[in-house]
Design a protein around this motif. Structure first.
Motif, PDB file in Angstrom:
ATOM      1  N   ASN A 289       1.288   5.432  -0.131  1.00  0.00           N
ATOM      2  CA  ASN A 289       0.049   5.889  -0.748  1.00  0.00           C
ATOM      3  C   ASN A 289      -0.950   4.734  -0.768  1.00  0.00           C
ATOM      4  N   SER A 290      -2.170   4.977  -0.370  1.00  0.00           N
ATOM      5  CA  SER A 290      -3.156   3.911  -0.252  1.00  0.00           C
ATOM      6  C   SER A 290      -3.342   3.152  -1.565  1.00  0.00           C
ATOM      7  N   ASP A 291      -3.458   3.858  -2.677  1.00  0.00           N
ATOM      8  CA  ASP A 291      -3.677   3.190  -3.961  1.00  0.00           C
ATOM      9  C   ASP A 291      -2.474   2.349  -4.366  1.00  0.00           C
TER      10      ASP A 291
ATOM     11  N   LYS B 281      -2.505  -0.803  -2.147  1.00  0.00           N
ATOM     12  CA  LYS B 281      -3.531  -1.760  -2.579  1.00  0.00           C
ATOM     13  C   LYS B 281      -3.116  -2.482  -3.853  1.00  0.00           C
ATOM     14  N   GLU B 282      -2.529  -1.758  -4.790  1.00  0.00           N
ATOM     15  CA  GLU B 282      -2.133  -2.392  -6.049  1.00  0.00           C
ATOM     16  C   GLU B 282      -1.009  -3.396  -5.829  1.00  0.00           C
TER      17      GLU B 282
ATOM     18  N   THR C 189      -7.379   0.535   3.775  1.00  0.00           N
ATOM     19  CA  THR C 189      -6.570  -0.060   2.709  1.00  0.00           C
ATOM     20  C   THR C 189      -6.499  -1.574   2.866  1.00  0.00           C
TER      21      THR C 189
END
Length: 410
Positions: A132-134, A137-138, A193
């Protein structure tokens, strides 16, 4: 008494300013930190065990460091993993004097996956689907916060199917897998991303330890995300890259990409596997796109009759014809001649490459001719190879317009 006191203070100040090397040296911001993002949660095969072995090889090479080096690993295990039960971020830092994370380096019979994991510093990862992109990134943010650096290198380890969309067929998954084939990230989204995760543009390289990523579509998509990219245009052996042979070199100011390609090809040869590997300067892909577009536009009529089955292609099984060698394609389109602009642009973009002769080391019926391997492949849209691939390439892949496919008349 005051003179004696001043004398003692002077000695202490001089000692503090001496050139002696302290027992442990670490700067607040390293020159380069290597990040590894390992999505190993596959229910279909033993890729988790293979990626665990890759981590051990990274550790083995890292242990030879003569200076402070840091490796940060996001690891999403399968439910069969004995050592990691949930997604974690693992930290390994050398001191340059024979210790990792303040402990004596593991070697000999002590160098086991279990002991490597035990010696890591464990950090809480952002939980969720690894692709998942989010979530990506996190976790990339967390790793950079723990280990700030002037530049980063990124290793992406998992299953993949190049630029192909993750939803186009049961087993297509673009990059990554987390539990099932629908949990993947398409290449345009991955590029965004990475751009957002490294906003200062300090992602020096991205190494894809995954199948079929060595295509113009992928390299062009990543042109604003990473400087260099190391990948294979073929399906890759599940064992992955032999990190024990070159990993420590990833911290050098000037990375020897030719060594990475040659060592990996040699490793595959020793195991009687197959392989193509290349390192590409993604920032040079704009020039490649311009050169290809000029050739396509000047040979539109020939495109309609080109027998693409005679071009060196890199897909096996259901992925047959997903990617053709860029230079061999243009050569056959132009009657056996490669234009100077195309060859020059490829020479600038492909900074290193190596492959095994397919006559001796085939992947099933797929045989690679080394003299026809330029370092990257590209798709041939509009010839009914796959309606789904054509539609996705046209609607979502930036290379499609950049290379001029949108200007080709049917």
């Amino acid at each position: 008494m005051k003179k004696v006191l001043l004398y003692l203070i002077s000695i202490l100040v001089l000692n503090a300013c001496s050139d002696e090397i302290p027992e442990y040296h670490e700067s607040a911001r390293a020159k380069r930190v290597v990040l590894a993002y390992m999505a190993a949660n596959s229910p279909f095969d033993n890729i988790d065990a293979c990626i665990m072995k890759n981590l051990q090889w990274m550790y083995e090479s890292l242990s030879t460091a003569k200076d402070t080096c840091t490796l940060m690993v996001y690891y999403k295990p399968s439910n069969k993993n004995q050592y990691i039960k949930t997604a974690e971020i693992l930290e390994f830092q050398t001191d340059g004097y024979g210790k990792i994370n303040g402990q004596e380096i593991l070697q000999g019979s002590s160098l086991t996956i279990e002991n490597v994991i035990a010696q890591a510093k464990h950090h809480q990862a952002q939980l969720g689907i690894a692709t998942n992109s989010d979530i990506m990134k996190e976790n990339l943010r967390i790793m950079q916060d723990i280990a700030p650096a002037e530049s980063y290198g990124l290793i992406l380890g998992s299953h993949a199917t190049g630029w192909l969309p993750s939803t186009n067929a049961q087993y297509s998954r673009s990059f990554g897998i987390d539990g099932d084939t629908s949990n993947a990230i398409n290449i345009p989204e991955l590029a965004t991303t990475l751009e957002q995760s490294f906003p200062s543009g300090n992602l020096e390289f991205t190494l894809f330890d995954a199948c079929m990523m060595g295509t113009a579509e992928v390299f062009y998509e990543l042109r604003n995300a990473t400087h260099y990219c190391v990948a294979s245009v073929m399906e890759t052996p599940i064992a992955g890259f032999p990190y024990d042979r070159f990993f420590i070199n990833l911290y050098e100011d000037v990375i020897d990409y030719a060594k990475i390609c040659s060592e990996t090809a040699q490793f595959n040869k020793e195991n009687n596997w197959w392989g193509t590997y290349a390192a590409v300067d993604c920032t040079a892909m704009g020039e490649v796109a311009q050169a290809i577009q000029a050739e396509l536009l000047s040979h539109q009529s020939e495109l309609q009759t080109l027998d693409y089955t005679q071009v060196q292609q890199y897909g096996y099984g259901e992925y047959r014809y997903f990617s053709f060698d860029v230079v061999d394609f243009i050569s056959q389109l132009n009657g056996g001649v490669v234009s100077a602009n195309v060859q020059s642009s490829i020479n600038k973009a492909v900074i290193a490459k190596d492959c095994l002769d397919g006559e001796e080391y085939p992947l099933g019926t797929l045989k690679i001719a080394p003299e026809r391997f330029c370092g990257m492949g590209m798709y041939f849209p509009g010839r009914n190879i796959s309606y789904t691939w054509d539609r996705y390439c046209q609607s979502s892949i930036a290379w499609y317009n950049a290379a001029g496919w949108d200007k080709i008349q049917p």
